[in-house]
Design a protein around this motif. Structure first.
Motif, mmCIF file in Angstrom:
data_model
loop_
_atom_site.group_PDB
_atom_site.id
_atom_site.type_symbol
_atom_site.label_atom_id
_atom_site.label_comp_id
_atom_site.label_asym_id
_atom_site.label_seq_id
_atom_site.Cartn_x
_atom_site.Cartn_y
_atom_site.Cartn_z
ATOM 1 N N ILE A 25 0.833 -1.204 0.000
ATOM 2 C CA ILE A 25 0.000 0.000 0.000
ATOM 3 C C ILE A 25 0.871 1.259 0.000
ATOM 4 C CG2 ILE A 25 -1.740 1.301 1.274
ATOM 5 C CD1 ILE A 25 -2.653 -1.407 2.466
ATOM 6 N N VAL A 26 0.583 2.147 -0.942
ATOM 7 C CA VAL A 26 1.211 3.469 -0.984
ATOM 8 C C VAL A 26 0.096 4.510 -0.981
ATOM 9 C CG1 VAL A 26 2.673 5.084 -2.262
ATOM 10 C CG2 VAL A 26 3.226 2.634 -2.248
ATOM 11 N N TRP A 27 0.223 5.481 -0.085
ATOM 12 C CA TRP A 27 -0.741 6.575 -0.011
ATOM 13 C C TRP A 27 -0.142 7.842 -0.619
ATOM 14 C CZ3 TRP A 27 -5.493 5.330 1.675
ATOM 15 C CH2 TRP A 27 -5.643 4.216 2.505
ATOM 16 N N LYS A 28 -0.962 8.584 -1.352
ATOM 17 C CA LYS A 28 -0.608 9.934 -1.776
ATOM 18 C C LYS A 28 -1.466 10.891 -0.963
ATOM 19 C CE LYS A 28 -0.513 13.158 -5.687
ATOM 20 N NZ LYS A 28 -0.842 13.374 -7.128
ATOM 21 N N ILE A 29 -0.820 11.745 -0.178
ATOM 22 C CA ILE A 29 -1.505 12.695 0.697
ATOM 23 C C ILE A 29 -1.017 14.090 0.303
ATOM 24 C CG2 ILE A 29 -1.887 13.390 3.087
ATOM 25 C CD1 ILE A 29 -1.211 10.508 3.913
ATOM 26 N N TYR A 30 -1.934 14.957 -0.108
ATOM 27 C CA TYR A 30 -1.470 16.207 -0.699
ATOM 28 C C TYR A 30 -2.463 17.355 -0.529
ATOM 29 C CZ TYR A 30 -4.619 14.821 -4.534
ATOM 30 O OH TYR A 30 -5.715 14.447 -5.275
ATOM 31 N N THR A 240 1.901 18.514 8.952
ATOM 32 C CA THR A 240 0.952 19.515 8.464
ATOM 33 C C THR A 240 1.336 20.936 8.869
ATOM 34 O OG1 THR A 240 -0.458 19.166 10.423
ATOM 35 C CG2 THR A 240 -0.973 17.891 8.442
ATOM 36 N N GLN A 241 2.070 21.096 9.995
ATOM 37 C CA GLN A 241 2.285 22.438 10.526
ATOM 38 C C GLN A 241 3.745 22.893 10.564
ATOM 39 O OE1 GLN A 241 0.168 23.128 14.221
ATOM 40 N NE2 GLN A 241 -1.561 21.875 13.586
ATOM 41 N N SER A 242 4.684 21.967 10.569
ATOM 42 C CA SER A 242 6.093 22.368 10.673
ATOM 43 C C SER A 242 6.536 23.139 9.431
ATOM 44 C CB SER A 242 6.979 21.137 10.842
ATOM 45 O OG SER A 242 8.346 21.488 10.691
ATOM 46 N N PRO A 243 7.355 24.186 9.605
ATOM 47 C CA PRO A 243 7.886 24.926 8.449
ATOM 48 C C PRO A 243 8.691 24.044 7.495
ATOM 49 C CG PRO A 243 8.245 26.145 10.490
ATOM 50 C CD PRO A 243 7.742 24.795 10.896
ATOM 51 N N ASP A 244 9.218 22.922 7.986
ATOM 52 C CA ASP A 244 10.024 22.030 7.145
ATOM 53 C C ASP A 244 9.205 21.331 6.066
ATOM 54 O OD1 ASP A 244 12.274 22.627 8.607
ATOM 55 O OD2 ASP A 244 12.118 20.867 9.906
ATOM 56 N N LEU A 265 -2.159 7.646 10.467
ATOM 57 C CA LEU A 265 -1.625 8.887 9.898
ATOM 58 C C LEU A 265 -2.427 9.386 8.685
ATOM 59 C CD1 LEU A 265 0.612 10.996 10.175
ATOM 60 C CD2 LEU A 265 2.074 9.543 8.744
ATOM 61 N N PRO A 266 -2.803 8.529 7.702
ATOM 62 C CA PRO A 266 -3.593 9.050 6.583
ATOM 63 C C PRO A 266 -4.923 9.652 7.023
ATOM 64 C CG PRO A 266 -2.650 6.926 6.030
ATOM 65 C CD PRO A 266 -2.409 7.123 7.492
ATOM 66 N N ALA A 267 -5.620 9.002 7.953
ATOM 67 C CA ALA A 267 -6.906 9.519 8.420
ATOM 68 C C ALA A 267 -6.738 10.840 9.151
ATOM 69 C CB ALA A 267 -7.573 8.489 9.330
ATOM 70 N N LEU A 268 -5.705 10.957 9.954
ATOM 71 C CA LEU A 268 -5.462 12.200 10.694
ATOM 72 C C LEU A 268 -5.142 13.351 9.750
ATOM 73 C CD1 LEU A 268 -3.348 10.834 13.681
ATOM 74 C CD2 LEU A 268 -5.736 11.583 13.744
ATOM 75 N N MET A 269 -4.387 13.059 8.688
ATOM 76 C CA MET A 269 -4.055 14.126 7.741
ATOM 77 C C MET A 269 -5.270 14.495 6.880
ATOM 78 S SD MET A 269 -0.076 13.290 6.793
ATOM 79 C CE MET A 269 0.173 14.892 6.006
ATOM 80 N N LYS A 270 -6.123 13.535 6.632
ATOM 81 C CA LYS A 270 -7.377 13.855 5.939
ATOM 82 C C LYS A 270 -8.234 14.781 6.794
ATOM 83 C CE LYS A 270 -11.256 11.698 3.510
ATOM 84 N NZ LYS A 270 -11.874 10.404 3.088
ATOM 85 N N GLN A 271 -8.282 14.519 8.090
ATOM 86 C CA GLN A 271 -9.026 15.389 9.008
ATOM 87 C C GLN A 271 -8.451 16.799 9.016
ATOM 88 O OE1 GLN A 271 -9.151 13.542 12.915
ATOM 89 N NE2 GLN A 271 -9.712 11.562 12.036
ATOM 90 N N ALA A 272 -7.150 16.905 8.726
ATOM 91 C CA ALA A 272 -6.488 18.214 8.697
ATOM 92 C C ALA A 272 -6.692 18.937 7.365
ATOM 93 C CB ALA A 272 -5.001 18.054 8.980
ATOM 94 N N GLY A 273 -7.433 18.327 6.435
ATOM 95 C CA GLY A 273 -7.767 18.994 5.188
ATOM 96 C C GLY A 273 -7.029 18.525 3.961
ATOM 97 N N PHE A 274 -6.173 17.510 4.098
ATOM 98 C CA PHE A 274 -5.439 16.991 2.955
ATOM 99 C C PHE A 274 -6.294 16.007 2.158
ATOM 100 C CE2 PHE A 274 -2.122 18.717 5.491
ATOM 101 C CZ PHE A 274 -1.036 18.930 4.658
ATOM 102 N N THR A 275 -5.996 15.893 0.870
ATOM 103 C CA THR A 275 -6.590 14.849 0.039
ATOM 104 C C THR A 275 -5.771 13.579 0.217
ATOM 105 O OG1 THR A 275 -7.354 16.467 -1.583
ATOM 106 C CG2 THR A 275 -7.245 14.169 -2.299
ATOM 107 N N VAL A 276 -6.450 12.465 0.439
ATOM 108 C CA VAL A 276 -5.781 11.190 0.709
ATOM 109 C C VAL A 276 -6.238 10.162 -0.312
ATOM 110 C CG1 VAL A 276 -5.439 9.326 2.376
ATOM 111 C CG2 VAL A 276 -5.588 11.699 3.170
ATOM 112 N N GLU A 277 -5.274 9.596 -1.050
ATOM 113 C CA GLU A 277 -5.592 8.591 -2.068
ATOM 114 C C GLU A 277 -4.650 7.399 -1.933
ATOM 115 O OE1 GLU A 277 -5.057 10.459 -5.823
ATOM 116 O OE2 GLU A 277 -6.705 11.900 -5.561
#
Length: 296
Positions: A25-30, A240-244, A265-277
């Motif tokens: 499994i590979v996720w694209k989160i963007y 999602t928040q670090s300047p790096d 991690l993918p679900a948490l980043m989706k909750q933060a507004g990212f697209t997760v595929e």
């Protein structure tokens, strides 16, 4: 499945199967400014786990950095283990100690030495030795291989944690890691079968069985919170928040169990507004021994 593959070819070429078309499994989160290509790692693996999915490797060539839990290649002084009590011999009852003795003998580990260690360290010894007995090597761990590759190709490496932090985490588990040890020895046959199954599930990208394995190998809630869920939240906040990580293409490799479920991690980043595929396809893994033990 490759749509253009003629059904006649499946009859004429017996070594082509649906397993050959499955990938980890590979996720694209963007979002509009950054892309994270996320691959779950098994920290001890085998040569058959390579090459990695093309969907991941094609992005590797354009990566701005590799992101890992901790950079285990960094040359620093070995972290000091704080072997504070209570020790294993003090936390297990007689029946549990007998189980531990039987397991130690099967792994050719010194029983008395194990009982004189903190429970978290005893559990770690058991799990690492089991992996070695099953011909899984840390040199073939996904994160280790990619760290070496990034180092050789001069790709920047970013760490979500330090090795010292991870050791400190283990040393400060609730009840000195006794929950981790009890889960390991009380369900030893299932632990062994689960580890054997995990590699095949990872290779086949079987998300359903991955989730079942994850649920079956849970520790107590306090240990789960410390080892998995709190870290997932910290990583999601960092990415999602670090300047790096505000722009660019990042290859993220963390333990596969950190990517599962609503607290993954993918679900948490989706909750933060990212697209997760999910950008790879999987199939069903065969884990007969594990499934037999689960149903018994």
């Amino acid at each position: 499945m490759i749509k253009s593959l003629l059904s006649k070819a499946l009859l004429l070429i017996p070594f082509i199967s649906h397993h050959a078309l499955a990938e980890p499994i590979v996720w694209k989160i963007y979002d509009n400014h950054r892309q994270f290509y996320v691959l779950g790692s098994i920290h001890a693996g085998e040569k058959e786990m390579f090459p990695l999915p093309q969907a991941f490797l094609s992005q590797w060539k354009k990566a701005d950095a590799l992101v890992v839990e901790a950079n285990i290649l960094q040359h620093s002084a070995p972290a000091t283990q704080n072997k504070k009590p209570p020790y294993t011999q003090e936390t297990l009852n007689n029946e549990q100690l007998e189980k531990l003795k039987t397991i130690a003998e099967s792994l050719s580990l010194p029983y008395k030495l194990l009982t004189s260690q903190p429970p978290w360290l005893t559990a770690t010894y058991l799990q690492l030795t089991l992996a070695k007995q099953l011909n899984l090597s840390t040199d073939q761990g996904i994160d280790y291989v990619l760290l070496k590759r990034a180092e050789e190709q001069h790709i920047p490496i970013k760490s979500l944690e330090s090795v010292e932090y991870q050791l400190n985490l283990l040393q400060n588990l609730p009840h000195n890691g006794n929950g981790m040890l009890l889960e390991t020895i009380d369900h030893w046959q299932q632990t062994k079968a689960s580890l054997q199954c995990l590699v095949d599930v990872w290779k086949q990208g079987d998300s359903e069985k991955f989730t079942t394995l994850f649920n079956d190998t849970q520790y107590d809630p306090e240990t789960n919170e410390a080892l998995i869920f709190a870290r997932n939240r910290h990583w999601a906040e960092t990415l999602t928040q670090s300047p790096d990580y505000q722009s660019g293409r990042f290859m993220v490799v963390v333990g596969a169990f950190h990517l599962i479920g609503e607290q993954g991690l993918p679900a948490l980043m989706k909750q933060a507004g990212f697209t997760v595929e999910r950008i790879t396809k999987g199939t069903t893994a065969q884990c007969e021994d594990w499934e037999t033990i689960r149903q018994s």
